[in-house]
Structures are given as C-alpha cells and as structure tokens.
Design a protein around this motif. Structure first.
Motif, PDB file in Angstrom:
ATOM      1  N   HIS A   1      -5.680  11.246  -6.911  1.00 52.87           N
ATOM      2  CA  HIS A   1      -4.870  11.696  -8.793  1.00 52.87           C
ATOM      3  C   HIS A   1      -3.634  12.384  -8.276  1.00 52.87           C
ATOM      4  O   HIS A   1      -2.723  12.529  -8.720  1.00 52.87           O
ATOM      5  CB  HIS A   1      -6.078  11.402  -9.610  1.00 52.87           C
ATOM      6  CG  HIS A   1      -5.329  11.954 -11.050  1.00 52.87           C
ATOM      7  ND1 HIS A   1      -4.576  10.636 -11.275  1.00 52.87           N
ATOM      8  CD2 HIS A   1      -4.302  12.738 -11.943  1.00 52.87           C
ATOM      9  CE1 HIS A   1      -4.228  10.501 -12.599  1.00 52.87           C
ATOM     10  NE2 HIS A   1      -4.760  12.450 -12.638  1.00 52.87           N
ATOM     11  N   LEU A   2      -4.040  14.195  -8.119  1.00 54.20           N
ATOM     12  CA  LEU A   2      -2.796  14.884  -7.724  1.00 54.20           C
ATOM     13  C   LEU A   2      -2.119  14.849  -7.243  1.00 54.20           C
ATOM     14  O   LEU A   2      -1.356  15.047  -7.261  1.00 54.20           O
ATOM     15  CB  LEU A   2      -4.285  16.514  -7.451  1.00 54.20           C
ATOM     16  CG  LEU A   2      -5.229  16.333  -8.461  1.00 54.20           C
ATOM     17  CD1 LEU A   2      -6.038  17.200  -8.128  1.00 54.20           C
ATOM     18  CD2 LEU A   2      -4.279  17.413  -9.715  1.00 54.20           C
ATOM     19  N   GLY A   3      -2.183  14.550  -6.099  1.00 55.70           N
ATOM     20  CA  GLY A   3      -1.702  14.281  -5.038  1.00 55.70           C
ATOM     21  C   GLY A   3      -0.120  13.777  -5.349  1.00 55.70           C
ATOM     22  O   GLY A   3       1.064  13.160  -5.059  1.00 55.70           O
TER      23      GLY A   3
ATOM     24  N   ARG B   1       0.887  17.419   1.413  1.00 63.06           N
ATOM     25  CA  ARG B   1       1.743  17.610  -0.144  1.00 63.06           C
ATOM     26  C   ARG B   1       1.478  18.626  -0.884  1.00 63.06           C
ATOM     27  O   ARG B   1       2.123  19.487  -1.778  1.00 63.06           O
ATOM     28  CB  ARG B   1       1.678  16.444  -0.798  1.00 63.06           C
ATOM     29  CG  ARG B   1       2.574  16.230  -2.152  1.00 63.06           C
ATOM     30  CD  ARG B   1       2.771  15.094  -3.239  1.00 63.06           C
ATOM     31  NE  ARG B   1       3.850  14.181  -2.521  1.00 63.06           N
ATOM     32  CZ  ARG B   1       3.522  12.955  -2.303  1.00 63.06           C
ATOM     33  NH1 ARG B   1       3.088  12.395  -3.127  1.00 63.06           N
ATOM     34  NH2 ARG B   1       4.124  11.959  -1.745  1.00 63.06           N
ATOM     35  N   ILE B   2       0.540  19.041  -0.974  1.00 62.87           N
ATOM     36  CA  ILE B   2      -0.169  19.669  -1.586  1.00 62.87           C
ATOM     37  C   ILE B   2      -0.422  21.749  -1.172  1.00 62.87           C
ATOM     38  O   ILE B   2      -0.618  22.553  -1.267  1.00 62.87           O
ATOM     39  CB  ILE B   2      -1.496  19.474  -2.902  1.00 62.87           C
ATOM     40  CG1 ILE B   2      -1.160  18.271  -3.869  1.00 62.87           C
ATOM     41  CG2 ILE B   2      -1.865  20.847  -3.223  1.00 62.87           C
ATOM     42  CD1 ILE B   2      -1.977  17.806  -4.495  1.00 62.87           C
TER      43      ILE B   2
ATOM     44  N   VAL C   1      -5.968  10.934   2.276  1.00 64.88           N
ATOM     45  CA  VAL C   1      -6.209  12.402   1.644  1.00 64.88           C
ATOM     46  C   VAL C   1      -5.372  13.577   2.845  1.00 64.88           C
ATOM     47  O   VAL C   1      -5.313  14.117   2.350  1.00 64.88           O
ATOM     48  CB  VAL C   1      -7.047  12.833   1.511  1.00 64.88           C
ATOM     49  CG1 VAL C   1      -8.316  14.114   1.920  1.00 64.88           C
ATOM     50  CG2 VAL C   1      -8.863  12.156   0.942  1.00 64.88           C
ATOM     51  N   THR C   2      -5.434  13.416   3.599  1.00 68.89           N
ATOM     52  CA  THR C   2      -4.683  14.111   4.745  1.00 68.89           C
ATOM     53  C   THR C   2      -3.245  13.786   3.988  1.00 68.89           C
ATOM     54  O   THR C   2      -2.429  15.291   4.470  1.00 68.89           O
ATOM     55  CB  THR C   2      -3.998  13.403   5.732  1.00 68.89           C
ATOM     56  OG1 THR C   2      -6.139  13.449   6.768  1.00 68.89           O
ATOM     57  CG2 THR C   2      -3.603  14.109   7.043  1.00 68.89           C
ATOM     58  N   ASP C   3      -2.325  12.939   3.222  1.00 70.50           N
ATOM     59  CA  ASP C   3      -1.135  13.158   3.298  1.00 70.50           C
ATOM     60  C   ASP C   3      -1.335  13.679   1.711  1.00 70.50           C
ATOM     61  O   ASP C   3      -0.307  14.747   1.011  1.00 70.50           O
ATOM     62  CB  ASP C   3      -0.940  11.920   2.707  1.00 70.50           C
ATOM     63  CG  ASP C   3      -0.071  11.349   4.013  1.00 70.50           C
ATOM     64  OD1 ASP C   3       0.124  11.510   4.731  1.00 70.50           O
ATOM     65  OD2 ASP C   3      -0.020   9.311   4.119  1.00 70.50           O
ATOM     66  N   VAL C   4      -1.878  13.691   0.647  1.00 67.39           N
ATOM     67  CA  VAL C   4      -2.146  14.523  -0.125  1.00 67.39           C
ATOM     68  C   VAL C   4      -2.326  16.508  -0.033  1.00 67.39           C
ATOM     69  O   VAL C   4      -1.775  16.822  -0.255  1.00 67.39           O
ATOM     70  CB  VAL C   4      -3.498  14.677  -1.330  1.00 67.39           C
ATOM     71  CG1 VAL C   4      -3.784  15.616  -2.530  1.00 67.39           C
ATOM     72  CG2 VAL C   4      -3.432  13.112  -1.904  1.00 67.39           C
ATOM     73  N   MET C   5      -2.885  16.455   1.427  1.00 62.63           N
ATOM     74  CA  MET C   5      -3.117  17.769   1.316  1.00 62.63           C
ATOM     75  C   MET C   5      -1.416  18.799   2.447  1.00 62.63           C
ATOM     76  O   MET C   5      -0.876  19.674   2.174  1.00 62.63           O
ATOM     77  CB  MET C   5      -4.339  17.742   2.815  1.00 62.63           C
ATOM     78  CG  MET C   5      -5.215  17.972   2.381  1.00 62.63           C
ATOM     79  SD  MET C   5      -6.837  18.841   3.262  1.00 62.63           S
ATOM     80  CE  MET C   5      -7.181  17.229   4.052  1.00 62.63           C
TER      81      MET C   5
END
Length: 115
Positions: free
Chosen positions: A60-62, A84-85, A78-82
């Motif tokens: 959701h955050l990503g 990005r953020i 989750v890897t892509d979220v990390m």
C-alpha cells in the motif's frame, strides 16, 4: 479510606494487571538485519513477507500517491517496494503505522504523555 486513596489503589491495581500489546517480531528481526552489512534487499523482503499484514501495508505504501506518483507501474512485490522507498525508510514507515495502530481507539483521557 479517602477517595484519593481509593483512586490511587485502583490505578496501581490496573497498572499491575495491564499488558501492553507488542510489536510484530518481524519488525524487530528486520531492524536487526538492517544493521548487518551482508543483508540484502531480498533477505529483508523474504522476512517481511512472513507477515501478511505488514506485506499488505508495505505494498500500500509503495503504491501510495507519495511514492507511486512518479510512475504508472503498480508495485506487486515487496522487493520492488524496498527499491522504491528504501529498506530503512520502509521499516520506519511500517514501525510508525504499527505503533499508531496499537494506540488507535484509546481515549486521550487514558493517555497522558506528560507523565
């Protein structure tokens, strides 16, 4: 027995029997892993994915307006979220949302941050 004394005894009794909710162990383990130079983003992602609630919150955050506005591509892992953020910022955001959820719905009369 005076009213003040009864009130103080009740307060002490409640404090002795009260238990505070704890943070998910996954967040603690992630924090420990972030301090290790050999830890990779994939290591953190695998650990985070063991908690479905935190995984959903991370996704959701990503994809939020703040982080997802620069691209039209929806993040689904989750890897892509990390990427990005950033792993440290993601951990901080997840920790903040978790702490907020622990205190959600508690009357402000029951919490006095000055004492």
């Amino acid at each position: 027995m005076t009213l003040n004394r009864q009130s103080e005894e009740l307060k002490q009794s409640l404090l002795r029997s009260a238990t505070l909710p704890s943070l998910p162990g996954v967040l603690i383990r992630i924090y420990e892993r972030l301090d290790q130079p050999s830890t990779t983003i994939d290591d953190i992602a695998q650990l985070l994915e063991t908690d479905s609630g935190l995984t959903a919150r991370a996704l959701h955050l990503g994809n939020s307006a703040l982080y997802g506005a620069a691209t039209q591509r929806e993040i689904t892992n989750v890897t892509d979220v990390m990427v990005r953020i950033g792993p440290f910022d993601l951990w901080s955001l997840l920790m903040a949302t978790e702490v907020k959820s622990l205190f959600y719905g508690i009357s402000t009369q029951l919490m006095d941050m000055n004492h």
